[in-house]
Design a protein around this motif. Structure first.
Motif, PDB file in Angstrom:
ATOM      1  N   LEU A   1      51.593  -7.518 -62.487  1.00 44.87           N
ATOM      2  CA  LEU A   1      51.754  -8.881 -63.341  1.00 44.87           C
ATOM      3  C   LEU A   1      50.432  -9.663 -63.535  1.00 44.87           C
ATOM      4  CD1 LEU A   1      54.947 -10.536 -61.140  1.00 44.87           C
ATOM      5  CD2 LEU A   1      54.993  -9.381 -63.569  1.00 44.87           C
ATOM      6  N   ASP A   2      49.665  -9.419 -62.571  1.00 42.06           N
ATOM      7  CA  ASP A   2      48.268  -9.908 -62.792  1.00 42.06           C
ATOM      8  C   ASP A   2      47.776  -9.620 -64.004  1.00 42.06           C
ATOM      9  OD1 ASP A   2      48.132 -11.858 -60.684  1.00 42.06           O
ATOM     10  OD2 ASP A   2      47.223 -10.399 -59.059  1.00 42.06           O
ATOM     11  N   ASN A   3      47.754  -8.267 -64.284  1.00 43.21           N
ATOM     12  CA  ASN A   3      47.241  -7.432 -65.306  1.00 43.21           C
ATOM     13  C   ASN A   3      47.875  -7.881 -66.444  1.00 43.21           C
ATOM     14  OD1 ASN A   3      45.648  -5.566 -66.549  1.00 43.21           O
ATOM     15  ND2 ASN A   3      47.406  -4.063 -66.668  1.00 43.21           N
ATOM     16  N   LEU A   4      49.234  -8.101 -66.554  1.00 41.84           N
ATOM     17  CA  LEU A   4      49.752  -8.760 -67.496  1.00 41.84           C
ATOM     18  C   LEU A   4      49.487  -9.894 -68.086  1.00 41.84           C
ATOM     19  CD1 LEU A   4      52.393  -7.556 -69.148  1.00 41.84           C
ATOM     20  CD2 LEU A   4      53.707  -8.829 -67.840  1.00 41.84           C
ATOM     21  N   MET A   5      49.188 -10.685 -67.069  1.00 38.58           N
ATOM     22  CA  MET A   5      48.595 -12.226 -67.147  1.00 38.58           C
ATOM     23  C   MET A   5      46.863 -12.211 -67.962  1.00 38.58           C
ATOM     24  SD  MET A   5      49.694 -15.085 -65.917  1.00 38.58           S
ATOM     25  CE  MET A   5      49.853 -15.519 -64.426  1.00 38.58           C
ATOM     26  N   ASN A   6      46.397 -11.081 -67.385  1.00 36.89           N
ATOM     27  CA  ASN A   6      45.032 -10.753 -67.881  1.00 36.89           C
ATOM     28  C   ASN A   6      45.219 -10.505 -69.568  1.00 36.89           C
ATOM     29  OD1 ASN A   6      43.463 -11.273 -65.957  1.00 36.89           O
ATOM     30  ND2 ASN A   6      43.500  -9.153 -65.346  1.00 36.89           N
ATOM     31  N   ILE A   7      46.160  -9.825 -69.896  1.00 42.01           N
ATOM     32  CA  ILE A   7      46.295  -9.268 -71.325  1.00 42.01           C
ATOM     33  C   ILE A   7      46.716 -10.377 -72.221  1.00 42.01           C
ATOM     34  CG2 ILE A   7      47.890  -7.998 -72.857  1.00 42.01           C
ATOM     35  CD1 ILE A   7      48.032  -5.869 -70.425  1.00 42.01           C
ATOM     36  N   VAL A   8      47.631 -11.289 -71.550  1.00 39.38           N
ATOM     37  CA  VAL A   8      48.034 -12.346 -72.167  1.00 39.38           C
ATOM     38  C   VAL A   8      46.943 -13.233 -72.595  1.00 39.38           C
ATOM     39  CG1 VAL A   8      49.483 -14.612 -72.042  1.00 39.38           C
ATOM     40  CG2 VAL A   8      50.525 -12.517 -71.239  1.00 39.38           C
ATOM     41  N   GLY A   9      45.984 -13.565 -71.543  1.00 37.96           N
ATOM     42  CA  GLY A   9      44.916 -14.296 -71.612  1.00 37.96           C
ATOM     43  C   GLY A   9      43.984 -13.586 -72.749  1.00 37.96           C
ATOM     44  N   GLU A  10      43.923 -12.386 -72.561  1.00 34.70           N
ATOM     45  CA  GLU A  10      43.170 -11.795 -73.912  1.00 34.70           C
ATOM     46  C   GLU A  10      43.613 -12.001 -75.344  1.00 34.70           C
ATOM     47  OE1 GLU A  10      40.473  -8.532 -73.906  1.00 34.70           O
ATOM     48  OE2 GLU A  10      40.188 -10.356 -72.711  1.00 34.70           O
ATOM     49  N   LEU A  11      45.187 -11.996 -75.414  1.00 36.71           N
ATOM     50  CA  LEU A  11      45.794 -12.551 -76.511  1.00 36.71           C
ATOM     51  C   LEU A  11      45.427 -13.802 -77.077  1.00 36.71           C
ATOM     52  CD1 LEU A  11      49.415 -10.832 -75.979  1.00 36.71           C
ATOM     53  CD2 LEU A  11      47.599 -10.239 -77.851  1.00 36.71           C
ATOM     54  N   VAL A  12      45.388 -14.720 -75.877  1.00 39.19           N
ATOM     55  CA  VAL A  12      45.347 -16.174 -76.250  1.00 39.19           C
ATOM     56  C   VAL A  12      44.066 -16.353 -76.979  1.00 39.19           C
ATOM     57  CG1 VAL A  12      44.668 -18.503 -75.419  1.00 39.19           C
ATOM     58  CG2 VAL A  12      46.753 -16.989 -74.643  1.00 39.19           C
TER      59      VAL A  12
ATOM     60  N   LEU B   1      55.409 -16.422 -74.138  1.00 41.19           N
ATOM     61  CA  LEU B   1      55.185 -15.162 -73.472  1.00 41.19           C
ATOM     62  C   LEU B   1      54.414 -15.476 -72.212  1.00 41.19           C
ATOM     63  CD1 LEU B   1      54.823 -12.063 -73.184  1.00 41.19           C
ATOM     64  CD2 LEU B   1      52.745 -12.151 -74.412  1.00 41.19           C
ATOM     65  N   GLN B   2      53.522 -16.402 -72.123  1.00 39.14           N
ATOM     66  CA  GLN B   2      52.749 -16.897 -71.093  1.00 39.14           C
ATOM     67  C   GLN B   2      53.515 -17.465 -70.146  1.00 39.14           C
ATOM     68  OE1 GLN B   2      50.005 -20.051 -71.768  1.00 39.14           O
ATOM     69  NE2 GLN B   2      48.306 -18.661 -70.773  1.00 39.14           N
ATOM     70  N   GLN B   3      54.790 -18.348 -70.581  1.00 37.79           N
ATOM     71  CA  GLN B   3      55.483 -18.876 -69.621  1.00 37.79           C
ATOM     72  C   GLN B   3      56.369 -17.772 -68.924  1.00 37.79           C
ATOM     73  OE1 GLN B   3      57.202 -21.875 -71.941  1.00 37.79           O
ATOM     74  NE2 GLN B   3      55.695 -23.570 -71.387  1.00 37.79           N
ATOM     75  N   ALA B   4      56.941 -16.908 -69.858  1.00 40.21           N
ATOM     76  CA  ALA B   4      57.568 -15.586 -69.264  1.00 40.21           C
ATOM     77  C   ALA B   4      56.910 -14.868 -68.184  1.00 40.21           C
ATOM     78  CB  ALA B   4      58.102 -14.826 -70.497  1.00 40.21           C
ATOM     79  N   VAL B   5      55.695 -14.559 -68.435  1.00 31.58           N
ATOM     80  CA  VAL B   5      54.962 -13.964 -67.466  1.00 31.58           C
ATOM     81  C   VAL B   5      54.673 -14.791 -66.031  1.00 31.58           C
ATOM     82  CG1 VAL B   5      52.478 -13.093 -67.018  1.00 31.58           C
ATOM     83  CG2 VAL B   5      53.645 -12.592 -69.095  1.00 31.58           C
ATOM     84  N   ILE B   6      54.576 -16.159 -66.390  1.00 34.74           N
ATOM     85  CA  ILE B   6      54.437 -16.934 -64.828  1.00 34.74           C
ATOM     86  C   ILE B   6      55.663 -16.726 -64.258  1.00 34.74           C
ATOM     87  CG2 ILE B   6      54.220 -19.098 -64.195  1.00 34.74           C
ATOM     88  CD1 ILE B   6      52.417 -19.680 -66.296  1.00 34.74           C
ATOM     89  N   GLY B   7      56.829 -16.949 -65.104  1.00 34.86           N
ATOM     90  CA  GLY B   7      58.252 -17.066 -64.561  1.00 34.86           C
ATOM     91  C   GLY B   7      58.671 -15.769 -63.671  1.00 34.86           C
TER      92      GLY B   7
END
Lengths: 122, 168, 678
Positions: free
Chosen positions: C295-306, C346-352
């Motif tokens: 999930l952390d990794n997913l969060m990093n990817i989302v950060g990249e996307l942003v 997406l970001q909210q879903a990942v946090i969720g």
């Protein structure tokens, strides 16, 4: 002048049971370690008077922990007690051969724990 | 084990005798990445290196030794950056178009090291690497793992673990 | 005990049991295949054994007799299998398959009806007994006699590990000893790393630590590995590592060729013969376990996307300027806006997906209280509210111990013995209440008991004795109670036991503070005590105020900011060499970030007007002096890593749109520093 006992077990329930049995008397301070590694990490942090350890744990087993303690001149004097289950008679025997002073069989009572600790720390 | 010797798992008396073998020294040859610092060539084992990047904005972290330049982000990961000149006790220098950050492995994490420029990758026999002489220029011996010669030039192998050890 | 509570305890049990049974079912299918090929993975067998052991423990604790008896039987069977005392033959496989199926039915019944009645397990137990009588085929005799391993390693093997070692020899695998010397500070991480590598090559049989008094900063390990791979293959997989040496181990004698794989006919499935009409394969709970690192990794990817999204938006803006509102430019800008909206979702879903109900911890506490109650003969009723309240998974894990500590304190020191309670006119059964609720961006957790309460005057007296408080000082109740959280109070001389609280409140406080939270205590003598923990919902993503000091930018977590003010230089007074201002009748100490972080070029140093960001944690306040405020932003906090471990005042870093990292301030540490001096 209370003594510090380190309780090593990967089951938090077992740890808190042992701890609560011993804390009740007020004579002991308890340090908990959830694994053999944690025990290795915590050991140098302060004076430990007794180690109570489970045998089957995920990273290093209780026998290895006891051997580690025996090998190191700084820790050699620390007595150890092992916690085992009724099925693991062989492992218990090995623990005693390695120098454990007492063993406690799960499930245990408060008296058994206090009795064993009392005999070792007398 | 001599370079190129084949070993068999079931019958490896030689391997048994040579207990002190390093885990990876089996090949006998090692690849080094060379880079320049204050007109001297230094090198690291290629296996220690993750990647090489261009200099980018470094965010200073307060209350740290001056050889710690700060942090950068690398694809979302925070990476500490060492000023390698300062770390080795060399004079500080401005950054130019050849300045690079060599990103290396540091346990589970990474670390970046600023170098003047990258030279090349060289293949060196393990036995050609000699222990460091007692004095090498201005760099303290503790940071040096060994020295070797490549195309008639002296190349200094860094002891990466010591360089990255911030506790000392 | 109320039925509702019992049921919720079952609900958690059902989820955990289903997960266990599901994974055991998966392993069983793989085991069957491996057994047919005569190539059973011992790790898998041992995992299966451990899962069964856990299930037995869980069900035993809840008094589910059938589940516990059956899982105990299967555990014994697995134990014989993993020890090689019996083989994976018809009987064993059948007993396992049908046992797991019956267990699933039992668990489903418990989930649906709250009872395990109506399912008979006697046939299963018989099947298990029979399977346990099928002795293993005579194995080739191997001994450890000629194995070139140190006596010290051999004597620390458990019975199971010894069996594994022998089994590797039987299979003609090679043994290796990996000697590893690590810095003490990081040994667990490094050992984990090489263990992973070794496990990909074979089986780790033993991990023996040792240390030397002459170098306490290092620790050594001997790992014994059994593997079919060559030394070279293993060396390659280990890669180049400091302090790690690979040795081949003498196994003694030339081994004969491997025995032919045990063949057997496909098992007759117990399910078929028993005709389980109501059998459902559907799991009751729709949960998946995911490693938090993923999930952390997913969060990093989302950060990249942003970040990428930002540059696309910029291009789109430029295009609009260049081309005017023409087709392509307008389409791109529309697309960029849609992308932005989707990304936020997406970001909210990942946090969720990182959020889990706090009930997981509450029910663990419930079990502990139950056990304590049995062991100590104190009657207590634990009631929980708001167990569905969600919190970041990492925080839930870190909260477990502090909460356990507080509940145990309530039990040990708060609640009176039944006889005493009777005398006081209180109900004999003591009460501990656990409550969780979400308020805005925070989670409030309360632990309340109806015990004897805390004697504030006694604490005041101890504080005076210890020199923490001046004689005759008129400190209010709250400030006096806060002494309980000082290390001096909770560890030295057991003063806290007198005051009716156990040791270690300072540790609880530290742990809560590490999660960005605070803890408060309210008490009434003779009536009870309530502890309130306030936490941010997630540690990973926070709202932050960006500020500027000199050329540097910092992020300050919004949840610790009370207000920000523009003040005049003239308002600053100096008290005991420290700068303060008076703000709403309070004296507010000031901390200039430019000074403590030694940042040059700060305008605030000479300017007549400056900005003060007022931050607070629990009852403490501090004004941070900055050059300018740059607005609010949602930021993803990341650790600075081990290199910067000792740095105080900085909680982590975050990445803004331009690939530049900025530091996130550790408000708690700065307050601590300002109030206790540096």
């Amino acid at each position: 002048m209370s003594r510090t006992i380190m309780v090593v077990d990967d089951s938090s329930t077992t740890r808190s049971l042992v701890a609560s049995h011993l804390l009740e008397s007020g004579d002991y301070d308890i340090v908990e370690a959830a694994s053999g590694f944690e025990a290795l990490k915590v050991l140098p942090a302060g004076k430990v008077d007794l180690i109570i350890t489970d045998i089957n744990m995920p990273d290093i087993n209780g026998l290895e922990l006891i051997s580690f303690v025996r090998e190191n001149p700084i820790y050699r004097h620390i007595p150890t007690i092992i916690i085992t289950t009724e099925d693991s008679e062989e492992d218990r025997k090995r623990g005693m051969e390695l120098g454990a002073m007492e063993y406690i069989v799960k499930p245990f009572t408060a008296e058994e724990i206090r009795g064993a600790v009392g005999r070792v720390l007398k | 084990m001599p370079p190129g010797a084949k070993s068999n798992k079931d019958n490896d008396p030689e391997g048994l005798d040579r207990e002190e073998d390093q885990a990876s020294a089996a090949e006998g040859l090692t690849e080094l990445l060379g880079f320049m610092l204050a007109d001297e060539e230094y090198a690291l084992d290629i296996l220690e290196i993750k990647e090489i990047i261009r200099l980018r904005t470094i965010t200073a972290v307060p209350r740290t030794p001056d050889y710690l330049k700060g942090i950068i982000t690398l694809r979302g990961v925070i990476v500490p950056v060492f000023d390698l000149r300062r770390r080795l006790g060399l004079d500080e220098a401005g950054h130019g178009q050849h300045t690079r950050i060599v990103v290396v492995y540091r346990g589970d994490e990474f670390a970046g090291m600023i170098v003047d420029s990258i030279t090349h990758v060289m293949e060196v026999g393990v036995e050609e690497i000699e222990p460091p002489p007692p004095t090498i220029g201005t760099v303290e011996v503790e940071f040096i793992k060994g020295v070797t010669r490549f195309q008639e030039r002296l190349v200094i192998l860094l002891n990466l673990a010591r360089v990255l050890d911030v506790k000392s | 005990m109320a039925g509702k509570k019992e049921k919720s305890a079952y609900a958690e049990f059902v989820i955990e049991a289903e997960e266990l049974l599901e994974s055991m079912g998966d392993r069983l299918t793989a085991l069957e295949k491996d057994a047919e090929e005569g190539n059973v993975d011992p790790g898998m067998v041992n995992d299966f054994f451990r899962s069964m052991h856990t299930l037995k423990g869980l069900s035993g604790m809840l008094g589910l007799k059938n589940v516990s008896d059956l899982s105990h039987g299967l555990e014994n069977l697995m134990d014989m299998l993993r020890m090689g005392k019996i083989d994976f033959r018809h009987g064993a496989m059948d007993a396992l398959f049908s046992g797991v199926e019956i267990l699933s039915r039992l668990v489903a019944r418990v989930g649906a009806a709250g009872s395990e009645e109506g399912i008979d397990i006697s046939a299963e137990l018989r099947r298990i007994r029979q399977a346990m009588e099928e002795k293993a085929e005579g194995d080739r005799d191997v001994t450890l006699e000629n194995v070139g391993l140190d006596q010290r390693i051999l004597e620390t093997l458990t019975e199971y590990e010894e069996h594994r070692l022998l089994d590797n020899l039987r299979r003609n695998n090679s043994l290796y000893r990996v000697e590893a010397h690590f810095p003490f500070a990081s040994f667990d991480r490094e050992l984990h790393e090489i263990s992973e590598k070794l496990r990909s090559q074979g089986e780790i049989i033993s991990t023996l630590p040792s240390s030397d008094e002459s170098s306490p900063e290092t620790i050594s390990f001997d790992l014994v590995v059994g593997s079919a791979k060559t030394r070279k293959q293993i060396a390659r997989s280990l890669g180049k590592r400091k302090g790690v040496t690979l040795h081949a181990v003498e196994c003694g004698g030339t081994p004969p060729p491997a025995a032919a794989p045990a063949s057997r006919e496909p098992p007759e499935r117990a399910a078929a013969e028993a005709g389980y009409e109501s059998m459902t394969l559907k799991s009751l709970s729709q949960t998946v376990r995911v490693d938090i690192r993923k999930l952390d990794n997913l969060m990093n990817i989302v950060g990249e996307l942003v970040i990428n999204r930002t540059s696309i938006s910029q291009i789109s803006q430029e295009l609009l300027v260049l081309r005017g509102f023409t087709g392509l430019a307008v389409d791109l800008s529309k697309g960029a806006r849609n992308l932005e909206r989707n990304l936020r979702q997406l970001q909210q879903a990942v946090i969720g997906s990182r959020m889990v109900p706090i009930g997981q911890v509450f029910s663990r506490l419930n079990r502990v209280v139950r056990k304590l109650s049995q062991d100590f003969g104190k009657k207590v009723e634990l009631t929980v509210h708001g167990e569905e309240t969600e919190l970041d998974k990492l925080m839930v894990e870190d909260l477990a111990d502090p909460l356990l500590h507080l509940v145990r304190n309530s039990f040990d020191h708060g609640l009176e013995a039944p006889a005493e309670r009777k005398k006081l006119g209180k109900p004999e059964v003591g009460s501990i209440e656990l409550r969780a609720e979400q308020r805005g961006n925070h989670i409030i957790i309360e632990i309340e008991d109806d015990g004897r309460g805390i004697d504030v005057e006694k604490i005041r007296k101890i504080a005076v004795d210890k020199g923490l408080l001046e004689e005759g000082h008129s400190a209010d109740e709250q400030s006096v109670l806060n002494f309980l959280f000082l290390p001096a109070f909770s560890t030295k001389e057991k003063a806290s036991q007198m005051s009716g609280r156990g040791v270690g409140l300072d540790v609880v406080k530290t742990n809560v503070a590490r999660l960005g939270g605070m803890i408060d205590v309210e008490t009434e003598l003779g009536v009870g005590t309530r502890l309130t923990i306030t936490l941010p919902i997630t540690l990973a993503i926070i709202q932050a105020l960006l500020v500027e000091v000199g050329d540097e930018h910092f992020a300050i977590p919004l949840n610790s900011i009370l207000e920000s003010n523009r003040i005049y230089k003239g308002q600053i007074k100096t008290v005991e060499k420290r700068e303060v201002i008076h703000l709403r009748d309070r004296t507010l100490p000031l901390l200039r970030l430019a000074d403590i972080f030694r940042i040059g070029g700060s305008r605030a140093a000479n300017s007549d007007k400056l900005y003060v960001v007022v931050v607070g944690l629990a009852e403490k306040r501090l004004g941070l002096v900055v050059d300018s405020l740059q607005g609010q932003q949602e930021v993803v906090i990341k650790s600075l890593g081990e290199v910067f471990e000792g740095v105080t005042g900085v909680a982590g870093a975050t990445e803004l749109g331009d690939k530049k990292a900025i530091l996130v301030l550790d408000v708690g540490a700065l307050i601590e520093e300002a109030t206790h001096g540096s």
